[in-house]
Design an enzyme around this catalytic site. Structure first.
Site, PDB file in Angstrom:
ATOM      1  N   THR A 167       0.836  -1.206   0.000  1.00 36.82           N
ATOM      2  CA  THR A 167       0.000   0.000   0.000  1.00 36.82           C
ATOM      3  C   THR A 167       0.867   1.251   0.000  1.00 36.82           C
ATOM      4  OG1 THR A 167      -1.764  -1.143   1.227  1.00 36.82           O
ATOM      5  CG2 THR A 167      -1.780   1.264   1.273  1.00 36.82           C
ATOM      6  N   ASP A 224      -2.227  -1.239  -5.927  1.00 38.75           N
ATOM      7  CA  ASP A 224      -3.443  -1.102  -5.117  1.00 38.75           C
ATOM      8  C   ASP A 224      -4.249  -2.401  -5.138  1.00 38.75           C
ATOM      9  OD1 ASP A 224      -5.269   0.275  -3.492  1.00 38.75           O
ATOM     10  OD2 ASP A 224      -6.500   0.767  -5.223  1.00 38.75           O
ATOM     11  N   ASP A 228      -2.001  -5.285  -3.093  1.00 44.32           N
ATOM     12  CA  ASP A 228      -1.971  -5.316  -1.623  1.00 44.32           C
ATOM     13  C   ASP A 228      -3.122  -6.155  -1.066  1.00 44.32           C
ATOM     14  OD1 ASP A 228      -4.081  -3.567  -2.034  1.00 44.32           O
ATOM     15  OD2 ASP A 228      -3.184  -1.880  -0.972  1.00 44.32           O
ATOM     16  N   GLY A 229      -4.306  -6.020  -1.665  1.00 45.87           N
ATOM     17  CA  GLY A 229      -5.429  -6.840  -1.228  1.00 45.87           C
ATOM     18  C   GLY A 229      -5.239  -8.307  -1.571  1.00 45.87           C
ATOM     19  N   ARG A 278      -5.020 -11.445   1.081  1.00 46.84           N
ATOM     20  CA  ARG A 278      -5.818 -12.668   1.021  1.00 46.84           C
ATOM     21  C   ARG A 278      -4.940 -13.905   0.876  1.00 46.84           C
ATOM     22  NH1 ARG A 278      -9.056  -8.884  -1.630  1.00 46.84           N
ATOM     23  NH2 ARG A 278      -8.066  -9.268  -3.647  1.00 46.84           N
ATOM     24  N   ASP A 328      -5.827   1.134   3.331  1.00 46.91           N
ATOM     25  CA  ASP A 328      -6.032   0.960   1.896  1.00 46.91           C
ATOM     26  C   ASP A 328      -7.171   1.836   1.408  1.00 46.91           C
ATOM     27  OD1 ASP A 328      -5.603  -0.232  -0.656  1.00 46.91           O
ATOM     28  OD2 ASP A 328      -7.296  -1.565  -0.287  1.00 46.91           O
ATOM     29  N   ASP A 380      -6.741   5.246  -0.990  1.00 48.35           N
ATOM     30  CA  ASP A 380      -7.345   5.247  -2.324  1.00 48.35           C
ATOM     31  C   ASP A 380      -7.883   6.632  -2.641  1.00 48.35           C
ATOM     32  OD1 ASP A 380      -6.784   2.652  -2.951  1.00 48.35           O
ATOM     33  OD2 ASP A 380      -8.785   1.868  -2.521  1.00 48.35           O
TER      34      ASP A 380
END
Length: 542
Positions: A286, A322, A325-326, A330, A343, A347
């Site tokens: 991030t 972006d 990072d998610g 996960r 995050d 954004d």
């Protein structure tokens, strides 16, 4: 005061109430294999509900409470209710005859949300049967669930015998289990055996209005066994799937926007693997994304054509990170509330910083890009305000739905009667209907899955409760989901963040900031109107 670590771990209830739980496999019995898998997950204790009171010792570090002798289906359900009322963490309900990848179970127990979710297989046309009850999945949630008694209209998947219930839903789990136990005792479900306890509990939660996320198996396997031949076939099949690769597949959103799906997620998995190998955290990714966005804003602020192109490339790379990072969060299961807040907050910061950079560059008035100060700051501020209003619409609607769900508003989710076999969630009826005559035993057998619900519809849960329900807006939305072109159109028209970043990058690189802001205002205005109309339509839907 409860231990915070214990509260974050799951208590498992293994419903070993069928003879298939004692079938043999390389790890011993299927029950032995399952408890061994649970020992490797974030499960602090295991309760086994069986027809025998023999104590079973689990391998590894799992704390086995023991096998509790049960007298029948009603007793099974009451034992589940007892665990639900005493647990301080999520409760995992799993059939003792389930043969599944450990990663499939981890999708429930290791998910950072620790919420309510069911293991399902989507997009199948499966003949009805007690071991594979049908479900209808709507917007990533289980909208309807079936058993040999309860029907499901337009089913597009099957429930695979594992269900985790989050702490906030444990009271409703206990209430549903107790209500189901009373109905089972009264003979409302006919000759139903203990093997159907997991699907009955899923039915109870869904009809009680509990949001149940659908954890799709994807390439992983998970199926309930009936006889030894099933075990001999299913266990070797598990080795055919690389669980690490399947986990990586699951880390990439299957229901993302068009640009994020094809412009980023088609190749970002390689960055996720690299980041994991380097030991990078999601928060570090991030930070890198924020840094690239800041550099893009600086390049945009210089106003030259070369700088606008460089800024566009940096903005694209920032959006890639972006997404990464998610995906990394996960994949590594390193989610945290702080990381999610970070995050979401950055954004907005990144996007508005880019707006400022573009406005500065255009205000410089360089001939090469057709710039000038005339009104550019007004356009930039208008674009910011419009985007802020769109976020208010989204977040206020989500909050209103949550509030409505708590008070049982019909447009959020209407409870359905457990004693009624029909898939009818349109009527606001109570969990139990005193004095209501139950359907005859055996009536309402599960219908064959006659629909092909698309995976990842992108609709909010509760857009419509059943086939043919809802007003014209809801029915149109559901119709558009059935075809891929119109489904993608719905995703694109709302101008999600991926499309916004692509729009900014392309218009800035090829034209100038004025074109960028005008495009954002026009498309953003259409998106806001479309979203507002949809939210109002769904709110008024019955």
């Amino acid at each position: 005061m409860p231990d915070s670590h214990a509260a974050s771990q799951t208590a498992a209830v293994v419903l070993a109430t069928t003879e298939a739980s004692a079938l043999r496999c390389p790890a011993g019995t299927l029950l032995d294999r399952l408890t061994g898998q649970l020992a490797t997950l974030s499960v602090r204790e295991v309760h086994v509900v069986a027809r025998s009171s023999d104590i079973i010792h689990a391998p590894g570090g799992t704390h086995m409470i023991g096998a509790e002798g049960s007298r029948g289906l009603a007793d099974d359900l009451r034992r589940v209710a007892k665990v639900a009322r005493s647990s301080i963490g999520p409760v995992l309900l799993v059939a003792g005859d389930l043969v599944a990848h450990t990663e499939a179970l981890a999708m429930l127990t290791e998910h950072p949300a620790r919420d309510t979710r069911a293991l399902v297989s989507e997009g199948e046309r499966v003949a009805p049967g007690p071991s594979r009850p049908p479900v209808r999945i709507d917007g990533g949630n289980v909208a309807a669930a079936g058993s040999s008694f309860h029907e499901v209209g337009e089913a597009g998947g099957t429930f695979r015998g594992a269900l985790q219930v989050g702490v906030s839903d444990l009271t409703r789990l206990a209430e549903a289990a107790e209500a189901l136990a009373e109905l089972a005792e009264a003979g409302c479900f006919g000759p139903m055996d203990g093997g159907e306890a997991p699907q009955l509990l899923l039915v109870g939660l869904v009809r009680a209005g509990v949001p149940v996320r659908a954890a799709g198996l994807g390439r992983l396997h998970g199926d309930r066994m009936v006889e030894q031949a099933d075990v001999d076939s299913a266990v070797p099949r598990l080795a055919e799937v690389d669980e690490a690769e399947a986990r990586l597949d699951g880390a990439v959103k299957a229901n993302d926007g068009f640009f994020a799906t094809y412009g980023v997620s088609s190749w970002s998995r390689h960055l996720v693997k690299l980041a994991a190998r380097l030991g990078l955290t999601p928060n570090a990714i991030t930070g890198m994304s924020v840094g690239l966005a800041a550099l893009a804003a600086i390049w945009f602020s210089t106003g030259t054509r070369q700088a606008l192109i460089a800024g566009a490339v940096l903005l694209y790379l920032s959006f890639v990170l972006d997404c990464v990072d998610g995906q990394l969060a996960r994949y590594t299961r390193a989610f945290s509330p702080f990381g999610a807040w970070l995050d979401a907050t950055f954004d907005r910061v990144k996007e508005y910083a880019v707006y400022v950079g573009l406005a500065f560059g255009y205000a410089a008035g360089l001939d090469a890009t057709g710039g000038g100060p005339d009104g550019i700051w007004g356009l930039a501020v208008a674009a910011m305000i419009l985007q802020l209003l769109r976020h208010v619409i989204d977040f206020s609607y989500a909050g209103a739905r949550a509030d409505a769900a708590r008070v049982g508003a019909a447009w959020a989710r209407t409870p359905g009667s457990l004693g009624d076999p029909a898939d009818d969630t349109r009527r606001p009826v109570p969990l139990r209907e005193p004095g209501r005559q139950a359907a005859p035993a055996g009536a309402g057998a599960v219908r064959a899955a006659d629909g092909g619900a698309e995976q990842g519809t992108g609709r909010a849960a509760g857009d419509g409760d059943g086939p043919g329900t809802g007003n014209a807006i809801v029915r149109l939305s559901r119709t558009m989901e059935k075809a891929s072109p119109t489904r993608w159109f719905k995703k694109i028209i709302v101008l999600p963040i991926g499309e916004r970043m692509a729009l900014i990058a392309v218009t800035a690189a090829l034209f100038n900031a004025r074109v960028t802001f005008v495009a954002l205002l026009v498309w953003g205005g259409i998106a806001a109107s479309y979203t507002l109309a949809g939210r109002m339509g769904r709110s008024l839907s019955r």
